[in-house]
Design a protein around this motif. Structure first.
Motif, short mmCIF file in Angstrom:
data_model
loop_
_atom_site.label_atom_id
_atom_site.label_comp_id
_atom_site.label_asym_id
_atom_site.label_seq_id
_atom_site.Cartn_x
_atom_site.Cartn_y
_atom_site.Cartn_z
N GLU A 282 -39.33 -69.24 47.88
CA GLU A 282 -39.53 -69.42 49.33
C GLU A 282 -38.32 -68.94 50.13
OE1 GLU A 282 -40.54 -73.54 49.84
OE2 GLU A 282 -42.62 -73.21 49.19
N LYS B 125 -44.25 -64.34 40.97
CA LYS B 125 -44.49 -65.78 40.99
C LYS B 125 -43.19 -66.55 41.21
CE LYS B 125 -48.67 -65.70 38.11
NZ LYS B 125 -49.59 -66.40 39.03
N GLY B 126 -42.10 -66.03 40.63
CA GLY B 126 -40.80 -66.65 40.85
C GLY B 126 -40.34 -66.48 42.29
N ARG C 22 -32.40 -73.48 43.17
CA ARG C 22 -32.55 -74.14 44.47
C ARG C 22 -31.81 -75.47 44.49
NH1 ARG C 22 -38.81 -73.76 46.41
NH2 ARG C 22 -37.92 -74.68 48.28
N TYR D 274 -44.65 -60.73 47.43
CA TYR D 274 -44.47 -62.17 47.26
C TYR D 274 -43.30 -62.72 48.07
CZ TYR D 274 -47.46 -61.37 43.16
OH TYR D 274 -48.48 -61.02 42.31
N VAL E 136 -40.07 -69.39 37.04
CA VAL E 136 -40.30 -70.36 38.12
C VAL E 136 -39.37 -71.56 37.97
CG1 VAL E 136 -41.98 -71.98 39.11
CG2 VAL E 136 -42.68 -69.64 38.52
N GLU E 137 -39.21 -72.04 36.74
CA GLU E 137 -38.32 -73.17 36.50
C GLU E 137 -36.88 -72.82 36.84
OE1 GLU E 137 -36.91 -76.17 32.87
OE2 GLU E 137 -38.70 -74.91 32.64
N SER F 104 -43.36 -69.28 33.41
CA SER F 104 -42.91 -70.66 33.58
C SER F 104 -41.39 -70.74 33.62
CB SER F 104 -43.45 -71.55 32.46
OG SER F 104 -44.86 -71.61 32.50
N GLU G 288 -36.30 -72.94 40.52
CA GLU G 288 -36.18 -74.32 41.00
C GLU G 288 -34.80 -74.88 40.69
OE1 GLU G 288 -38.16 -75.76 42.97
OE2 GLU G 288 -39.75 -74.27 42.87
N ALA H 160 -42.15 -68.87 44.50
CA ALA H 160 -41.65 -70.23 44.33
C ALA H 160 -40.31 -70.42 45.03
CB ALA H 160 -41.51 -70.56 42.85
#
Length: 292
Positions: free
Chosen positions: A135, A129-130, A97, A169, A90-91, A87, A94, A133
């Motif tokens: 992209e 997973k990161g 970004r 990924y 991933v956070e 988590s 973000e 996220a």
């Protein structure tokens, strides 16, 4: 002139990191985007992100790099900590970004004494997973470790194995830390030794994946497995070794970020100035490097 800076504080606000970097004569810099010693992060507002982006643009500092907080451990065998680590990664992606930060540096974690292969797989999944996220907007950089007990990512070969899994990924890169590398047994004390390490890195990982260098001297002896940073040129790598890194043809165009001490002997500005001086001494009797 080399592109060099240091890690700067975000105390007060994220945007305040930029004038701090300017005060230290940074042309690049690294930050934490949140409290690095807490699992809880204050939500990033659009206004704060916009103010930060504007400060970066006006400063000309590039790239600004983010570093993962201290608590996440993508290799942990403890399910609750692993979930929180995922988590957090991933956070953090973000947040990068929103802030327009292109690179996020992460340690690969500790197995805590569990099976190393299983630890690598956990790290691959967590970091993957990161990457998914992100992209492609933020590149996660895997940082080599000093080889302290149970840490993963100490050798180039192990980093390559993890990269191969994470690349399922999306794109991933590497941050090379000179202090960690020397402590793990990669000799950087001469031009010849550094060239050998660079060739080894290229063969195992590929220089195209190398995006950032953490430029740190070390208090650890060669292969001492201790993560103890020192002032530029005042540690076991020494001035000759640091010069060999910042002048190497395959490295000198990369961003260098110092994570060095601040004490009565020298501050961030002093370490940056020392590194710049060593880089400018190229061609003044310094042994030339074979070209990769």
């Amino acid at each position: 002139m080399i592109n060099i800076g240091c890690h700067v504080s975000i105390a007060g606000s994220l945007a305040q990191a930029i004038p701090r970097a300017q005060e230290r004569t940074c042309s690049t810099c690294q930050i934490f985007t949140c409290n690095p010693r807490s699992w809880k992060t204050k939500p990033l507002t659009a206004e704060a992100a916009s103010t930060f982006r504007q400060a970066v643009e006006e400063s000309g500092i590039a790239p600004v790099v983010a570093h993962m907080p201290y608590l996440p451990n993508p290799a942990t065998p403890r399910p609750d900590v692993w979930e929180k680590s995922v988590s957090a990664i991933v956070e953090e992606v973000e947040r990068c970004r929103m802030l327009g930060i292109p690179y996020l540096v992460t340690h690969l974690g500790s197995s805590l004494g569990s099976d190393a292969a299983a630890a690598r797989e956990r790290a691959i999944t967590a970091i993957g997973k990161g990457v998914a996220a992100a992209e492609g907007e933020v590149i996660i950089l895997l940082e080599n470790t000093a080889g302290t007990q149970n840490s993963i990512g100490t050798t180039f070969e192990e980093i390559a194995m993890i990269m191969e899994g994470v690349e399922q990924y999306g794109p991933v890169g590497v941050c090379f830390d000179t202090c960690h590398a020397f402590a793990a047994g990669y000799d950087l004390r001469t031009a010849e030794a550094t060239d050998s390490v660079v060739r080894h890195f290229d063969a195992a990982i590929g220089l195209s994946h190398l995006k950032i260098i953490h430029l740190n001297d070390t208090l650890s002896e060669l292969n001492g497995r201790r993560d103890r940073h020192a002032h530029i040129g005042l540690g076991m790598i020494g001035e000759k070794g640091i010069r060999s890194v910042v002048t190497h043809p395959a490295l000198r165009a990369l961003p260098f970020i110092c994570e060095t001490p601040v004490d009565c002997r020298r501050n961030d500005r002093g370490n940056i100035a020392c590194a710049r001086k060593l880089a400018e001494e190229a061609g003044t009797g310094v042994p030339s490097h074979p070209t990769i």
